[in-house]
Design a protein around this motif. Structure first.
Motif, PDB file in Angstrom:
ATOM      1  N   GLU A  27       0.718  -1.405   0.053  1.00  0.00           N
ATOM      2  CA  GLU A  27       0.061   0.102  -0.072  1.00  0.00           C
ATOM      3  C   GLU A  27       0.827   1.190  -0.063  1.00  0.00           C
ATOM      4  OE1 GLU A  27      -3.517   0.256   2.825  1.00  0.00           O
ATOM      5  OE2 GLU A  27      -2.701  -1.797   3.316  1.00  0.00           O
ATOM      6  N   TYR A  28       1.886   1.281   0.938  1.00  0.00           N
ATOM      7  CA  TYR A  28       2.968   2.318   0.976  1.00  0.00           C
ATOM      8  C   TYR A  28       3.494   2.685  -0.363  1.00  0.00           C
ATOM      9  CZ  TYR A  28       7.035   5.087   2.604  1.00  0.00           C
ATOM     10  OH  TYR A  28       7.673   6.080   2.683  1.00  0.00           O
ATOM     11  N   ARG A  29       4.209   1.535  -0.958  1.00  0.00           N
ATOM     12  CA  ARG A  29       4.891   1.649  -2.139  1.00  0.00           C
ATOM     13  C   ARG A  29       3.943   2.192  -3.213  1.00  0.00           C
ATOM     14  NH1 ARG A  29       6.487  -3.815  -2.573  1.00  0.00           N
ATOM     15  NH2 ARG A  29       7.953  -3.244  -0.829  1.00  0.00           N
ATOM     16  N   HIS A  30       2.734   1.686  -3.444  1.00  0.00           N
ATOM     17  CA  HIS A  30       1.839   1.794  -4.548  1.00  0.00           C
ATOM     18  C   HIS A  30       0.853   3.201  -4.553  1.00  0.00           C
ATOM     19  CE1 HIS A  30       3.222  -1.576  -6.920  1.00  0.00           C
ATOM     20  NE2 HIS A  30       3.297  -2.223  -6.037  1.00  0.00           N
ATOM     21  N   ASN A  31       0.356   3.269  -3.310  1.00  0.00           N
ATOM     22  CA  ASN A  31      -0.411   4.334  -3.088  1.00  0.00           C
ATOM     23  C   ASN A  31      -0.081   5.785  -2.625  1.00  0.00           C
ATOM     24  OD1 ASN A  31      -2.392   2.183  -4.024  1.00  0.00           O
ATOM     25  ND2 ASN A  31      -3.038   1.895  -1.549  1.00  0.00           N
ATOM     26  N   TYR A  32       0.924   5.939  -2.288  1.00  0.00           N
ATOM     27  CA  TYR A  32       1.770   6.992  -1.770  1.00  0.00           C
ATOM     28  C   TYR A  32       2.770   7.706  -2.821  1.00  0.00           C
ATOM     29  CZ  TYR A  32      -1.418   6.278   1.959  1.00  0.00           C
ATOM     30  OH  TYR A  32      -2.542   6.012   2.594  1.00  0.00           O
ATOM     31  N   PRO A  33       2.662   7.939  -3.824  1.00  0.00           N
ATOM     32  CA  PRO A  33       3.907   8.488  -4.683  1.00  0.00           C
ATOM     33  C   PRO A  33       4.909   9.302  -4.202  1.00  0.00           C
ATOM     34  CG  PRO A  33       1.706   9.134  -5.650  1.00  0.00           C
ATOM     35  CD  PRO A  33       1.393   8.492  -4.550  1.00  0.00           C
ATOM     36  N   VAL A  34       4.414  10.398  -3.491  1.00  0.00           N
ATOM     37  CA  VAL A  34       5.293  11.328  -2.905  1.00  0.00           C
ATOM     38  C   VAL A  34       6.316  10.613  -1.857  1.00  0.00           C
ATOM     39  CG1 VAL A  34       5.527  13.525  -1.396  1.00  0.00           C
ATOM     40  CG2 VAL A  34       3.839  13.336  -3.356  1.00  0.00           C
ATOM     41  N   GLU A  35       5.773   9.971  -1.291  1.00  0.00           N
ATOM     42  CA  GLU A  35       6.519   9.022  -0.150  1.00  0.00           C
ATOM     43  C   GLU A  35       7.486   7.948  -0.865  1.00  0.00           C
ATOM     44  OE1 GLU A  35       6.842   9.165   3.223  1.00  0.00           O
ATOM     45  OE2 GLU A  35       5.759  10.904   2.953  1.00  0.00           O
TER      46      GLU A  35
END
Length: 175
Positions: free
Chosen positions: A96-104
């Motif tokens: 989820e972190y890798r795919h849903n938060y492009p800025v992160e």
């Protein structure tokens, strides 16, 4: 319960040892993490972010041969991404972190690139070919060496490097 280590390597106390120019070190991914990643201090013990980087700096100044393995990038990137995810949201799942938060994701990529740039600027790559022979050797070692999968493969890279170095030394002595 504390870990009962059975170490099958030459171990030096980095707090009392002084690296020499003819030393060769295969630097573990965790050391690269503590040395090159800005947020490593968030989860590290004090000695990890002081003693290891200090020893590495001494090895650099004495021109010891520092080595990394290409597999170290995989471990380092994983550690950095995991740390950045926990900083952002401890409950968020990795994908989820890798795919849903492009800025992160961009922050993670920047951190990995920055850390890896430091690694390759001060160390040389020891090659490893992960083929059937290497995999089978690592699998056999798994039965007798309490290492994780990455470290089993990295051990093979180091063994090959030492064989090559011994061959170079023998060839030099024969001339």
């Amino acid at each position: 319960m504390s870990v009962n280590y059975i170490v099958q390597a030459e171990v030096v106390d980095i707090c009392s040892d002084t690296p020499k120019q003819d030393d060769l070190f295969l630097v573990d991914s965790n050391v690269w993490y503590w040395y090159s990643y800005t947020n490593a201090s968030r989860s590290a013990l004090a000695y990890q972010i002081t003693d290891y980087p200090s020893y590495l700096a001494q090895a650099i100044s004495t021109e010891s041969l520092l080595l990394y393995c290409g597999l170290s990038l995989a471990e380092l990137a994983h550690q950095i991404e995991q740390t950045e995810r926990v900083i952002f949201s401890p409950t968020l799942k990795p994908k989820e972190y890798r795919h849903n938060y492009p800025v992160e994701r961009t922050k993670v990529v920047t951190e990995v690139e920055t850390a890896w740039s430091q690694v390759i600027s001060i160390a040389a790559c020891t090659e490893i070919i992960v083929d059937e022979t290497t995999t089978n050797t690592s699998r056999r070692r798994f039965q007798t060496h309490p290492l994780d999968g990455y470290d089993l493969l990295i051990l093979e890279a180091m063994v090959d490097t030492l064989r090559s170095k011994d061959t170079e030394i023998l060839q030099t002595e024969l001339v």
